[in-house]
Enzyme design. Structure first.
Site, PDB file in Angstrom:
ATOM      1  N   GLY A  59      -5.841 -25.375   0.386  1.00 39.49           N
ATOM      2  CA  GLY A  59      -6.680 -23.124   0.014  1.00 39.49           C
ATOM      3  C   GLY A  59      -6.414 -22.899   1.814  1.00 39.49           C
ATOM      4  N   ASP A 116       1.865 -31.155  -7.987  1.00 40.89           N
ATOM      5  CA  ASP A 116       1.560 -30.673  -6.382  1.00 40.89           C
ATOM      6  C   ASP A 116       0.768 -31.293  -5.595  1.00 40.89           C
ATOM      7  OD1 ASP A 116       0.531 -27.751  -5.593  1.00 40.89           O
ATOM      8  OD2 ASP A 116      -1.331 -29.379  -6.447  1.00 40.89           O
ATOM      9  N   THR A 118      -1.597 -12.626  -5.438  1.00 45.71           N
ATOM     10  CA  THR A 118      -2.402 -12.656  -4.797  1.00 45.71           C
ATOM     11  C   THR A 118      -2.488 -12.946  -3.542  1.00 45.71           C
ATOM     12  OG1 THR A 118      -3.097 -13.831  -6.571  1.00 45.71           O
ATOM     13  CG2 THR A 118      -4.742 -14.423  -5.476  1.00 45.71           C
ATOM     14  N   VAL A 130      -1.319 -26.780   2.448  1.00 50.27           N
ATOM     15  CA  VAL A 130      -3.321 -28.171   1.777  1.00 50.27           C
ATOM     16  C   VAL A 130      -4.237 -27.248   1.664  1.00 50.27           C
ATOM     17  CG1 VAL A 130      -3.551 -30.419   1.746  1.00 50.27           C
ATOM     18  CG2 VAL A 130      -1.166 -29.574   2.478  1.00 50.27           C
ATOM     19  N   LYS A 136       1.401 -31.587  -1.557  1.00 52.11           N
ATOM     20  CA  LYS A 136       0.584 -32.454  -0.737  1.00 52.11           C
ATOM     21  C   LYS A 136       0.134 -32.870   0.367  1.00 52.11           C
ATOM     22  CE  LYS A 136      -2.228 -28.292  -2.751  1.00 52.11           C
ATOM     23  NZ  LYS A 136      -2.877 -27.825  -3.629  1.00 52.11           N
TER      24      LYS A 136
END
Ligand code: HSE
Length: 454
Positions: free
Chosen positions: A130, A197, A12, A128, A201
């Site tokens: 996006g 996750d 992606t 971190v 971050k």
């Protein structure tokens, strides 16, 4: 002048990155100096959304060792072979751009040491938040500030689930299943819902904000599985929303206990308290409805940074997805293109590292144990419905210097009284001692929920 990019991974984010690189018009002019030179994929047979002008291969090792490649973009994810490919690329003096938070949070130590040793940069804006620019601001624009808190909603999946639980009154399991059906949660949701996750971050953000490396196993991590519809409803009644927060805070910035708890032995301005210890933690949190993070809903992310003299600044935006994450990847490529252009133009034989792009810290931050945390708590108790129970709870809390802000009893659940308590700021160690005593009371059936309050 062009700089050759070797891209690893065409999922992606890889596809989103290629789309930007192949369509540079009206974007930053430096994009025209980046050539997508080689692309590494797992399978050559898979149909692709983009027509690649460059050489496609399944031999990723050949890309990271290719003498012509200037920059390697690692977008394959996972720990291995990503870690080894990054280290090999660095040892071949290639700059690296990565979106791989798991590798950076676990192996940042060896990755940045290798990069420094070989005089190249590792860029990680996409790890971190996006598409939210937060790494470069921490490295550059906020550099004048003494940061005391970084906190945020850095996981879109859990924020989506909690937002729907709040809006629909549904329970965790049913909304998780629906989120999986709709593609908002992975088939294996563990890394998201158990907070891992977000822990990766916040370890990365804390390292940048506080100028030291963070050992991931020192990041306290609780996920959202234990958050129930009952707690969301109570939180709402009490003026809060429940969010999975990732928090890194210098304990010198914590509220002064003396306002609420005069007997505590851990006053933050106590001269015997060790200096500047850092809290790094991920857990579901009751956030006051008027707090800036309370209104961040759905898959969005936001990171709030507090520093001196700036005060508060909040970064908000899409925390995942092809376009947003590719935007962050390409911003790193632009920074590297600028660096390479200046250094190719200069006559120096060996370029020095750019001090605003490279990692300058080599020591580890001292992370404080959770028992020294000063926070408010929300606890829900199920007890016998008899006289004196609330009094006994109050005595156990009082004995441990835990001061209560509110106590609510609204009804019965299976013939048990449901009592919800919110404390003032207390030391976590004191709170747990009180809780232990409460759990041994005959009238107390269980403590179904225990959450921290911002
Ligand atoms: N799984 C992450 C999230 C996205 O839900 O926010 C990538 O970091």
């Amino acid at each position: 002048m062009t700089f050759k990019v070797g891209l690893l991974g065409l999922g992606t984010v890889g596809t989103g990155t290629v789309e930007i690189l192949l369509d540079p018009s009206q974007r930053h002019p430096l994009l025209q100096e980046l050539e997508l030179y080689r692309v590494g994929v797992r399978s050559l047979d898979k149909p692709r959304q983009v027509n690649l002008p460059s050489q496609v291969t399944t031999d990723l090792q050949a890309i990271v060792t290719d003498p012509a490649v200037d920059i390697v973009v690692e977008l394959i994810g996972g720990l291995e072979p990503a870690r080894s490919l990054i280290l090999t690329a660095l040892a071949h003096r290639k700059h690296v751009v990565t979106a791989n938070k798991a590798v950076i949070a676990r192996y940042g130590d060896e990755i940045f040491s290798t990069a420094n040793a070989f005089g190249v940069h590792v860029m990680l804006e996409a790890t971190v938040g996006g598409g939210i620019p937060v790494i470069q601001p921490l490295k550059q624009s906020l550099g004048a500030n003494r940061v005391h808190t970084v906190m945020g909603i850095v996981n879109g999946t859990t924020n989506y689930i909690l937002t729907r639980m709040q809006q629909e009154g549904g329970d965790f399991a049913e909304i998780l299943a629906d989120a999986q059906r709709l593609g908002y949660a992975e088939a294996d949701p563990t890394a998201d819902v158990d907070g891992w996750d977000a822990a990766d971050k916040i370890a990365i953000l804390a390292s940048l904000a506080f100028g030291g490396r963070i050992k991931l196993d020192q990041v306290h991590c609780e996920g959202i599985r234990q958050v129930g519809a009952t707690d969301i409803a109570y939180a709402q009644k009490l003026g809060f929303v429940i969010k999975l927060l990732a928090i890194a805070r210098n304990q010198q910035g914590v509220p002064n206990l003396s306002r609420t708890n005069t007997n505590s032995d851990l006053l933050v301005n106590d001269p015997t308290t060790p200096p500047a210890q850092l809290e790094v933690r991920v857990h579901p949190t009751l956030v006051p409805r008027d707090h800036p993070l309370a209104s961040i809903n759905g898959v969005y992310n936001a990171i709030l940074i507090e520093g001196d003299p700036l005060g508060q600044v909040m970064f908000f935006g899409p925390g995942a997805g092809a376009g947003p994450t590719a935007s962050a990847v390409v911003s790193d490529l632009i920074n590297l293109a600028a660096f390479l252009k200046l250094n190719v133009a200069s006559s120096s034989a060996k370029a020095a590292l750019h001090p605003l792009l490279s990692c300058s810290h080599e020591n580890y931050c001292a992370v404080a144990p959770m028992r020294s945390l000063v926070t408010r708590f929300y606890a829900r108790f199920l007890t016998e419905d008899q006289s004196g129970v609330i009094g006994k709870l109050g005595t156990c809390f009082g004995d441990r210097n835990v001061s209560l802000e509110s106590v609510v009893q609204t009804g019965l659940q299976d013939n048990l009284a449901e009592i919800v308590v919110v404390t003032h700021h207390v030391r976590e160690g004191d709170f747990h001692q009180a809780l232990q005593q409460i759990q041994s009371l005959e009238a107390v059936d269980s403590v179904p929920s225990l959450l921290r309050v911002l």
